[in-house]
Motif scaffolding. Sequence first.
Motif, PDB file in Angstrom:
ATOM      1  N   LEU A  17      -0.656  10.735  27.417  1.00  0.00           N
ATOM      2  CA  LEU A  17      -0.108   9.442  28.294  1.00  0.00           C
ATOM      3  C   LEU A  17       1.157   9.305  27.477  1.00  0.00           C
ATOM      4  CD1 LEU A  17      -0.086   7.115  30.114  1.00  0.00           C
ATOM      5  CD2 LEU A  17      -0.981   5.755  28.419  1.00  0.00           C
ATOM      6  N   PRO A  18       2.424   9.735  27.842  1.00  0.00           N
ATOM      7  CA  PRO A  18       3.495   9.546  27.021  1.00  0.00           C
ATOM      8  C   PRO A  18       3.950   8.575  26.555  1.00  0.00           C
ATOM      9  CG  PRO A  18       3.861  11.046  29.101  1.00  0.00           C
ATOM     10  CD  PRO A  18       2.596  10.406  29.252  1.00  0.00           C
ATOM     11  N   GLY A  19       4.228   8.467  25.216  1.00  0.00           N
ATOM     12  CA  GLY A  19       4.576   7.352  24.769  1.00  0.00           C
ATOM     13  C   GLY A  19       3.615   6.597  23.899  1.00  0.00           C
ATOM     14  N   ALA A  20       2.205   7.061  24.284  1.00  0.00           N
ATOM     15  CA  ALA A  20       1.230   6.417  23.513  1.00  0.00           C
ATOM     16  C   ALA A  20       0.361   7.636  22.805  1.00  0.00           C
ATOM     17  CB  ALA A  20       0.052   5.922  24.574  1.00  0.00           C
ATOM     18  N   PHE A  21       0.328   8.662  23.441  1.00  0.00           N
ATOM     19  CA  PHE A  21      -0.731   9.787  22.852  1.00  0.00           C
ATOM     20  C   PHE A  21      -0.454  11.067  23.560  1.00  0.00           C
ATOM     21  CE2 PHE A  21      -3.529   7.744  25.736  1.00  0.00           C
ATOM     22  CZ  PHE A  21      -3.964   8.542  26.582  1.00  0.00           C
ATOM     23  N   ARG A  22      -0.693  12.240  22.807  1.00  0.00           N
ATOM     24  CA  ARG A  22      -0.629  13.380  23.721  1.00  0.00           C
ATOM     25  C   ARG A  22      -1.724  14.496  23.080  1.00  0.00           C
ATOM     26  NH1 ARG A  22       2.064  16.608  19.733  1.00  0.00           N
ATOM     27  NH2 ARG A  22       3.340  15.224  18.444  1.00  0.00           N
ATOM     28  N   ASP A  23      -2.073  15.300  24.129  1.00  0.00           N
ATOM     29  CA  ASP A  23      -3.164  16.382  23.968  1.00  0.00           C
ATOM     30  C   ASP A  23      -4.319  16.083  23.076  1.00  0.00           C
ATOM     31  OD1 ASP A  23      -3.835  19.118  24.419  1.00  0.00           O
ATOM     32  OD2 ASP A  23      -3.067  19.747  22.394  1.00  0.00           O
ATOM     33  N   ILE A  24      -4.984  14.987  23.521  1.00  0.00           N
ATOM     34  CA  ILE A  24      -6.350  14.592  22.791  1.00  0.00           C
ATOM     35  C   ILE A  24      -7.458  15.364  23.649  1.00  0.00           C
ATOM     36  CG2 ILE A  24      -7.811  12.644  22.302  1.00  0.00           C
ATOM     37  CD1 ILE A  24      -5.032  12.453  20.994  1.00  0.00           C
ATOM     38  N   SER A  25      -8.243  15.807  22.640  1.00  0.00           N
ATOM     39  CA  SER A  25      -9.407  16.751  23.066  1.00  0.00           C
ATOM     40  C   SER A  25     -10.568  16.560  22.141  1.00  0.00           C
ATOM     41  CB  SER A  25      -9.179  18.413  23.088  1.00  0.00           C
ATOM     42  OG  SER A  25      -7.985  18.757  23.991  1.00  0.00           O
ATOM     43  N   PHE A  26     -11.742  16.233  22.589  1.00  0.00           N
ATOM     44  CA  PHE A  26     -13.012  16.206  22.028  1.00  0.00           C
ATOM     45  C   PHE A  26     -14.105  16.217  22.886  1.00  0.00           C
ATOM     46  CE2 PHE A  26     -11.741  11.910  22.725  1.00  0.00           C
ATOM     47  CZ  PHE A  26     -12.761  11.155  23.341  1.00  0.00           C
ATOM     48  N   THR A  27     -15.481  16.589  22.285  1.00  0.00           N
ATOM     49  CA  THR A  27     -16.609  16.308  23.181  1.00  0.00           C
ATOM     50  C   THR A  27     -17.389  15.388  22.374  1.00  0.00           C
ATOM     51  OG1 THR A  27     -17.419  18.287  21.803  1.00  0.00           O
ATOM     52  CG2 THR A  27     -16.355  18.727  24.020  1.00  0.00           C
ATOM     53  N   VAL A  28     -18.372  14.990  22.941  1.00  0.00           N
ATOM     54  CA  VAL A  28     -19.494  13.995  22.335  1.00  0.00           C
ATOM     55  C   VAL A  28     -20.718  14.373  23.114  1.00  0.00           C
ATOM     56  CG1 VAL A  28     -20.153  11.551  22.272  1.00  0.00           C
ATOM     57  CG2 VAL A  28     -17.725  12.005  22.432  1.00  0.00           C
ATOM     58  N   HIS A  29     -21.475  14.375  22.223  1.00  0.00           N
ATOM     59  CA  HIS A  29     -22.873  15.009  22.548  1.00  0.00           C
ATOM     60  C   HIS A  29     -24.153  13.752  22.257  1.00  0.00           C
ATOM     61  CE1 HIS A  29     -21.222  18.983  21.829  1.00  0.00           C
ATOM     62  NE2 HIS A  29     -21.937  19.407  22.506  1.00  0.00           N
ATOM     63  N   ARG A  30     -25.302  13.952  23.179  1.00  0.00           N
ATOM     64  CA  ARG A  30     -26.077  12.696  22.964  1.00  0.00           C
ATOM     65  C   ARG A  30     -26.402  12.714  21.523  1.00  0.00           C
ATOM     66  NH1 ARG A  30     -31.345  13.835  25.573  1.00  0.00           N
ATOM     67  NH2 ARG A  30     -31.769  14.688  23.598  1.00  0.00           N
ATOM     68  N   GLY A  31     -26.332  11.358  20.808  1.00  0.00           N
ATOM     69  CA  GLY A  31     -26.918  11.324  19.592  1.00  0.00           C
ATOM     70  C   GLY A  31     -25.821  11.370  18.500  1.00  0.00           C
ATOM     71  N   GLU A  32     -24.538  11.518  18.981  1.00  0.00           N
ATOM     72  CA  GLU A  32     -23.433  11.988  18.023  1.00  0.00           C
ATOM     73  C   GLU A  32     -22.423  10.726  18.305  1.00  0.00           C
ATOM     74  OE1 GLU A  32     -20.283  15.517  17.510  1.00  0.00           O
ATOM     75  OE2 GLU A  32     -20.623  15.054  19.392  1.00  0.00           O
ATOM     76  N   VAL A  33     -21.880  10.285  17.155  1.00  0.00           N
ATOM     77  CA  VAL A  33     -20.817   9.050  16.854  1.00  0.00           C
ATOM     78  C   VAL A  33     -19.726   9.528  16.856  1.00  0.00           C
ATOM     79  CG1 VAL A  33     -20.227   7.018  15.688  1.00  0.00           C
ATOM     80  CG2 VAL A  33     -22.701   7.686  15.857  1.00  0.00           C
ATOM     81  N   VAL A  34     -18.635   9.083  17.749  1.00  0.00           N
ATOM     82  CA  VAL A  34     -17.203   9.408  17.495  1.00  0.00           C
ATOM     83  C   VAL A  34     -16.449   8.038  17.355  1.00  0.00           C
ATOM     84  CG1 VAL A  34     -15.377  10.458  18.582  1.00  0.00           C
ATOM     85  CG2 VAL A  34     -17.402  11.674  18.957  1.00  0.00           C
ATOM     86  N   THR A  35     -15.714   7.961  16.383  1.00  0.00           N
ATOM     87  CA  THR A  35     -14.972   6.989  16.017  1.00  0.00           C
ATOM     88  C   THR A  35     -13.243   7.177  16.371  1.00  0.00           C
ATOM     89  OG1 THR A  35     -16.497   6.176  14.463  1.00  0.00           O
ATOM     90  CG2 THR A  35     -14.217   5.168  14.470  1.00  0.00           C
ATOM     91  N   LEU A  36     -12.495   6.218  16.932  1.00  0.00           N
ATOM     92  CA  LEU A  36     -11.002   6.646  17.077  1.00  0.00           C
ATOM     93  C   LEU A  36     -10.528   5.621  16.198  1.00  0.00           C
ATOM     94  CD1 LEU A  36     -10.701   6.412  20.846  1.00  0.00           C
ATOM     95  CD2 LEU A  36     -10.709   8.467  19.364  1.00  0.00           C
ATOM     96  N   ALA A  37      -9.959   6.273  15.053  1.00  0.00           N
ATOM     97  CA  ALA A  37      -9.380   5.661  13.942  1.00  0.00           C
ATOM     98  C   ALA A  37      -7.958   5.983  13.786  1.00  0.00           C
ATOM     99  CB  ALA A  37      -9.964   5.931  12.600  1.00  0.00           C
ATOM    100  N   GLY A  38      -7.239   4.845  13.145  1.00  0.00           N
ATOM    101  CA  GLY A  38      -5.719   4.881  12.946  1.00  0.00           C
ATOM    102  C   GLY A  38      -5.014   3.573  12.981  1.00  0.00           C
ATOM    103  N   LEU A  39      -3.932   3.617  12.449  1.00  0.00           N
ATOM    104  CA  LEU A  39      -3.329   2.202  12.278  1.00  0.00           C
ATOM    105  C   LEU A  39      -2.916   1.531  13.462  1.00  0.00           C
ATOM    106  CD1 LEU A  39      -0.639   3.440   9.477  1.00  0.00           C
ATOM    107  CD2 LEU A  39      -2.800   2.194   8.995  1.00  0.00           C
ATOM    108  N   VAL A  40      -2.394   0.225  13.432  1.00  0.00           N
ATOM    109  CA  VAL A  40      -2.044  -0.209  14.660  1.00  0.00           C
ATOM    110  C   VAL A  40      -1.169   0.456  15.244  1.00  0.00           C
ATOM    111  CG1 VAL A  40      -0.984  -2.629  15.400  1.00  0.00           C
ATOM    112  CG2 VAL A  40      -3.028  -2.642  13.732  1.00  0.00           C
ATOM    113  N   GLY A  41      -1.078   0.565  16.753  1.00  0.00           N
ATOM    114  CA  GLY A  41       0.049   1.245  17.348  1.00  0.00           C
ATOM    115  C   GLY A  41      -0.315   2.663  17.481  1.00  0.00           C
TER     116      GLY A  41
END
Length: 109
Positions: A17-41
């Motif tokens: 999404l131009p201006g917000a993020f680019r080329d985000i790729s990941f997978t989530v499996h049952r039982g796995e925890v994924v956290t999006l972390a980062g500073l405000v903005g």
Amino acid sequence: DGRELGPERLRVEGLTLPGAFRDISFTVHRGEVVTLAGLVGAGRTEIAQAIFGIVPAESGRLWIDGAEVGVRTVEVVRADPGALTELSSSPGSRSPSGSGRGRRRGAPG
């Protein structure tokens, strides 16, 4: 701890999404925890909104339980409205490395 990860529940490839993020790729499996972390903005909220179709991404691909859904519609919400919450709150959830740190590919832009 020797436990195997369950089946793939969510796959995100090249989400942009131009201006917000680019080329985000990941997978989530049952039982796995994924956290999006980062500073405000850094784009965390926008990534979640794009995955759920609240804010349409410009490009990328999403799959839920092996079925591809559109990134420019609310198909993800229709397919499984609780996908992210359910994926992150499974009993016995763990990170793939067991260290509490998930994998990260792609960086907020």
